[in-house]
Design a protein around this motif. Structure first.
Motif: not given
Ligand code: URA
Ligand code: URA
Length: 244
Positions: A100-101, A106, A112-113, A139, A213
Protein backbone atom coordinates in the motif's frame (compact mmCIF):
# COMPACT_ATOMS: atom_id res chain seq x y z
CA UNK A 1 31.45 -31.33 24.10
CA UNK A 2 33.23 -27.98 24.38
CA UNK A 3 30.95 -25.53 26.13
CA UNK A 4 30.88 -22.93 23.36
CA UNK A 5 30.06 -25.49 20.72
CA UNK A 6 27.22 -26.81 22.85
CA UNK A 7 25.88 -23.30 23.31
CA UNK A 8 25.96 -22.64 19.55
CA UNK A 9 24.10 -25.89 18.96
CA UNK A 10 21.41 -24.90 21.45
CA UNK A 11 21.07 -21.47 19.82
CA UNK A 12 20.73 -23.02 16.37
CA UNK A 13 18.13 -25.46 17.64
CA UNK A 14 16.18 -22.63 19.26
CA UNK A 15 16.30 -20.60 16.03
CA UNK A 16 15.19 -23.60 13.97
CA UNK A 17 12.34 -24.22 16.36
CA UNK A 18 11.27 -20.55 16.12
CA UNK A 19 11.28 -20.68 12.30
CA UNK A 20 9.29 -23.93 12.25
CA UNK A 21 6.76 -22.54 14.73
CA UNK A 22 6.33 -19.47 12.54
CA UNK A 23 5.88 -21.63 9.44
CA UNK A 24 3.29 -23.70 11.27
CA UNK A 25 1.37 -20.55 12.15
CA UNK A 26 1.38 -19.65 8.45
CA UNK A 27 -0.35 -22.96 7.83
CA UNK A 28 2.69 -24.42 6.11
CA UNK A 29 2.34 -28.18 6.18
CA UNK A 30 5.13 -29.03 3.79
CA UNK A 31 8.64 -27.70 3.35
CA UNK A 32 10.11 -27.45 -0.11
CA UNK A 33 13.66 -28.76 -0.42
CA UNK A 34 15.98 -25.97 -1.46
CA UNK A 35 16.89 -27.76 -4.69
CA UNK A 36 13.25 -27.48 -5.74
CA UNK A 37 13.02 -23.75 -5.29
CA UNK A 38 16.49 -22.93 -6.55
CA UNK A 39 15.39 -24.06 -9.97
CA UNK A 40 12.57 -21.51 -9.92
CA UNK A 41 13.09 -18.85 -12.53
CA UNK A 42 13.45 -15.68 -10.58
CA UNK A 43 15.71 -13.66 -12.75
CA UNK A 44 14.92 -13.20 -16.41
CA UNK A 45 18.39 -11.88 -17.23
CA UNK A 46 19.42 -15.23 -18.65
CA UNK A 47 16.30 -15.67 -20.74
CA UNK A 48 16.77 -16.86 -24.27
CA UNK A 49 16.53 -14.33 -27.07
CA UNK A 50 13.34 -15.90 -28.43
CA UNK A 51 11.55 -15.23 -25.16
CA UNK A 52 12.38 -11.56 -25.18
CA UNK A 53 10.15 -9.08 -26.90
CA UNK A 54 11.66 -8.04 -30.20
CA UNK A 55 11.15 -4.39 -30.87
CA UNK A 56 13.30 -1.42 -31.69
CA UNK A 57 12.48 0.55 -28.58
CA UNK A 58 13.87 -0.39 -25.23
CA UNK A 59 12.04 -0.29 -21.92
CA UNK A 60 13.08 2.40 -19.47
CA UNK A 61 15.06 1.20 -16.48
CA UNK A 62 14.05 1.48 -12.84
CA UNK A 63 16.92 3.92 -12.31
CA UNK A 64 15.55 6.17 -15.03
CA UNK A 65 12.10 6.11 -13.41
CA UNK A 66 13.61 6.90 -10.01
CA UNK A 67 15.55 9.81 -11.49
CA UNK A 68 12.41 11.22 -13.04
CA UNK A 69 10.61 11.04 -9.69
CA UNK A 70 13.46 13.05 -8.22
CA UNK A 71 12.52 15.05 -5.14
CA UNK A 72 8.87 14.41 -6.03
CA UNK A 73 6.41 17.14 -5.11
CA UNK A 74 3.49 15.80 -7.13
CA UNK A 75 1.21 15.40 -4.10
CA UNK A 76 0.83 16.75 -0.59
CA UNK A 77 2.54 13.75 1.05
CA UNK A 78 5.89 15.19 -0.07
CA UNK A 79 5.75 17.84 2.63
CA UNK A 80 6.02 15.50 5.61
CA UNK A 81 8.01 12.60 4.24
CA UNK A 82 11.56 11.86 5.32
CA UNK A 83 12.28 9.53 2.44
CA UNK A 84 10.50 8.59 -0.71
CA UNK A 85 10.18 4.78 -0.77
CA UNK A 86 10.65 3.78 -4.40
CA UNK A 87 10.95 0.00 -4.16
CA UNK A 88 13.71 -2.53 -3.69
CA UNK A 89 14.89 -5.87 -4.96
CA UNK A 90 15.70 -7.44 -8.29
CA UNK A 91 15.01 -5.22 -11.29
CA UNK A 92 14.56 -8.40 -13.38
CA UNK A 93 12.40 -10.19 -10.81
CA UNK A 94 9.86 -12.65 -12.06
CA UNK A 95 7.76 -11.98 -8.98
CA UNK A 96 6.75 -8.52 -7.74
CA UNK A 97 4.92 -7.72 -4.51
CA UNK A 98 2.95 -4.48 -4.40
CA UNK A 99 1.90 -3.10 -1.01
CA UNK A 100 0.00 0.00 0.00
CA UNK A 101 2.41 2.67 1.15
CA UNK A 102 5.30 3.32 3.51
CA UNK A 103 4.83 3.30 7.28
CA UNK A 104 7.09 4.95 9.86
CA UNK A 105 10.09 2.64 9.53
CA UNK A 106 9.89 2.67 5.75
CA UNK A 107 9.70 6.48 5.73
CA UNK A 108 12.79 6.57 7.94
CA UNK A 109 14.81 4.03 5.98
CA UNK A 110 13.54 4.61 2.43
CA UNK A 111 13.11 0.83 2.07
CA UNK A 112 9.71 -0.86 1.66
CA UNK A 113 8.39 -3.38 4.17
CA UNK A 114 11.04 -3.15 6.88
CA UNK A 115 8.66 -2.72 9.85
CA UNK A 116 6.61 -5.40 11.57
CA UNK A 117 4.48 -6.11 8.49
CA UNK A 118 7.70 -6.33 6.48
CA UNK A 119 9.14 -8.90 8.87
CA UNK A 120 6.03 -10.99 8.34
CA UNK A 121 6.44 -10.57 4.58
CA UNK A 122 10.04 -11.80 4.98
CA UNK A 123 8.74 -14.93 6.73
CA UNK A 124 6.22 -15.49 3.94
CA UNK A 125 9.07 -15.16 1.41
CA UNK A 126 11.15 -17.59 3.48
CA UNK A 127 8.29 -20.09 3.45
CA UNK A 128 8.20 -19.71 -0.35
CA UNK A 129 11.91 -20.46 -0.53
CA UNK A 130 12.67 -16.94 -1.71
CA UNK A 131 15.07 -14.21 -0.66
CA UNK A 132 14.28 -10.54 -0.89
CA UNK A 133 16.86 -9.94 -3.58
CA UNK A 134 15.16 -12.46 -5.86
CA UNK A 135 11.89 -10.53 -5.90
CA UNK A 136 10.93 -6.87 -6.21
CA UNK A 137 8.89 -5.11 -3.53
CA UNK A 138 7.17 -1.75 -3.92
CA UNK A 139 4.01 0.11 -2.99
CA UNK A 140 1.10 1.92 -4.62
CA UNK A 141 2.14 5.20 -3.00
CA UNK A 142 5.75 6.11 -2.37
CA UNK A 143 5.42 8.52 0.53
CA UNK A 144 4.07 7.94 4.01
CA UNK A 145 0.61 9.32 4.77
CA UNK A 146 0.40 11.09 8.15
CA UNK A 147 -0.48 8.64 10.97
CA UNK A 148 -0.48 5.89 8.35
CA UNK A 149 -3.96 6.89 7.19
CA UNK A 150 -5.30 5.36 4.00
CA UNK A 151 -4.01 6.93 0.80
CA UNK A 152 -6.34 9.50 -0.76
CA UNK A 153 -7.45 9.26 -4.35
CA UNK A 154 -5.43 12.27 -5.46
CA UNK A 155 -2.30 10.73 -3.91
CA UNK A 156 -2.90 7.41 -5.64
CA UNK A 157 -3.53 9.21 -8.95
CA UNK A 158 -0.27 11.18 -8.66
CA UNK A 159 1.79 8.09 -7.85
CA UNK A 160 0.15 5.33 -9.89
CA UNK A 161 1.81 6.14 -13.22
CA UNK A 162 5.19 5.47 -11.61
CA UNK A 163 4.06 2.09 -10.29
CA UNK A 164 2.77 1.25 -13.76
CA UNK A 165 6.11 2.20 -15.24
CA UNK A 166 8.01 0.16 -12.65
CA UNK A 167 5.92 -2.91 -13.52
CA UNK A 168 6.38 -2.27 -17.25
CA UNK A 169 10.13 -2.02 -16.71
CA UNK A 170 10.42 -5.19 -14.64
CA UNK A 171 7.91 -7.22 -16.71
CA UNK A 172 7.44 -9.86 -14.01
CA UNK A 173 5.81 -13.22 -14.66
CA UNK A 174 3.53 -12.81 -11.65
CA UNK A 175 2.40 -9.90 -9.45
CA UNK A 176 1.14 -10.29 -5.89
CA UNK A 177 -1.10 -7.45 -4.72
CA UNK A 178 -0.86 -7.16 -0.95
CA UNK A 179 -4.17 -5.91 0.45
CA UNK A 180 -7.11 -3.88 -0.71
CA UNK A 181 -5.35 -0.79 -2.04
CA UNK A 182 -2.86 -2.61 -4.22
CA UNK A 183 -5.47 -5.00 -5.59
CA UNK A 184 -8.13 -2.35 -6.23
CA UNK A 185 -5.67 0.13 -7.73
CA UNK A 186 -3.99 -2.32 -10.08
CA UNK A 187 -7.24 -4.00 -11.13
CA UNK A 188 -9.28 -0.78 -11.27
CA UNK A 189 -12.01 -2.52 -9.27
CA UNK A 190 -13.86 -1.84 -6.05
CA UNK A 191 -14.43 -5.52 -5.15
CA UNK A 192 -13.42 -6.31 -1.54
CA UNK A 193 -10.06 -7.95 -0.91
CA UNK A 194 -11.74 -10.93 0.75
CA UNK A 195 -13.60 -11.58 -2.51
CA UNK A 196 -10.60 -10.87 -4.75
CA UNK A 197 -8.02 -12.93 -2.85
CA UNK A 198 -7.20 -16.40 -4.01
CA UNK A 199 -8.39 -15.74 -7.56
CA UNK A 200 -6.09 -15.02 -10.47
CA UNK A 201 -6.70 -11.66 -12.06
CA UNK A 202 -5.02 -9.90 -14.96
CA UNK A 203 -2.87 -6.78 -14.95
CA UNK A 204 -1.69 -5.82 -18.45
CA UNK A 205 -1.52 -9.50 -19.43
CA UNK A 206 0.45 -10.35 -16.30
CA UNK A 207 -1.23 -12.79 -13.89
CA UNK A 208 -1.96 -11.02 -10.62
CA UNK A 209 -2.79 -12.72 -7.33
CA UNK A 210 -4.54 -10.53 -4.78
CA UNK A 211 -3.98 -11.58 -1.17
CA UNK A 212 -4.30 -10.15 2.32
CA UNK A 213 -1.87 -7.47 3.46
CA UNK A 214 0.69 -8.62 6.07
CA UNK A 215 -0.42 -5.79 8.40
CA UNK A 216 -3.93 -7.26 8.25
CA UNK A 217 -2.46 -10.68 9.09
CA UNK A 218 -0.79 -9.23 12.19
CA UNK A 219 -4.27 -8.31 13.43
CA UNK A 220 -5.97 -11.40 12.01
CA UNK A 221 -3.52 -14.31 12.14
CA UNK A 222 -6.22 -16.73 10.99
CA UNK A 223 -5.85 -15.18 7.51
CA UNK A 224 -2.29 -16.55 7.21
CA UNK A 225 -3.59 -19.89 5.99
CA UNK A 226 -5.43 -18.18 3.13
CA UNK A 227 -2.32 -16.23 2.21
CA UNK A 228 -0.26 -19.41 2.20
CA UNK A 229 -2.80 -21.05 -0.15
CA UNK A 230 -2.48 -17.98 -2.42
CA UNK A 231 1.35 -18.13 -2.30
CA UNK A 232 1.32 -21.82 -3.22
CA UNK A 233 -0.70 -20.89 -6.32
CA UNK A 234 1.90 -18.22 -7.09
CA UNK A 235 4.76 -20.74 -6.79
CA UNK A 236 2.94 -23.20 -9.06
CA UNK A 237 2.34 -20.46 -11.61
CA UNK A 238 5.99 -19.42 -11.59
CA UNK A 239 7.09 -23.02 -12.11
CA UNK A 240 4.57 -23.32 -14.96
CA UNK A 241 5.72 -20.11 -16.64
CA UNK A 242 9.24 -21.48 -16.66
CA UNK A 243 8.42 -24.76 -18.37
CA UNK A 244 8.64 -24.63 -22.16
N1 URA B 1 2.95 -1.52 4.50
C1 URA B 1 2.95 -1.32 3.17
O1 URA B 1 1.93 -1.43 2.51
N2 URA B 1 4.10 -1.04 2.59
C2 URA B 1 5.25 -0.93 3.26
O2 URA B 1 6.26 -0.66 2.63
C3 URA B 1 5.22 -1.14 4.64
C4 URA B 1 4.07 -1.43 5.25
N1 URA C 1 -8.16 -4.69 4.46
C1 URA C 1 -7.13 -4.33 3.69
O1 URA C 1 -6.96 -3.18 3.33
N2 URA C 1 -6.24 -5.27 3.32
C2 URA C 1 -6.37 -6.56 3.68
O2 URA C 1 -5.54 -7.35 3.31
C3 URA C 1 -7.48 -6.94 4.49
C4 URA C 1 -8.36 -5.98 4.86
Amino acid sequence: MPERFEQTMYEMLAQTRAVLTELKSLGVDEVYPLAGTESLPLCSQGMSESNLQRCDCRTETLDEIRIELGDCQRCKLAKRRKNLVFGSGNSHAQLVFVGEGPGRQEDESGIPFVGEAGQLLDRILFAMGLERDQVYICNVIKCRPPQNRNPNNDEICACEPFLQRQLASIKPQVIVALGKFAAQTLLQQQTSISQLRGNWADYQNIPLMPTFHPAYLLRNPAGKRDVWEDMKMVLRRLAQEDSP
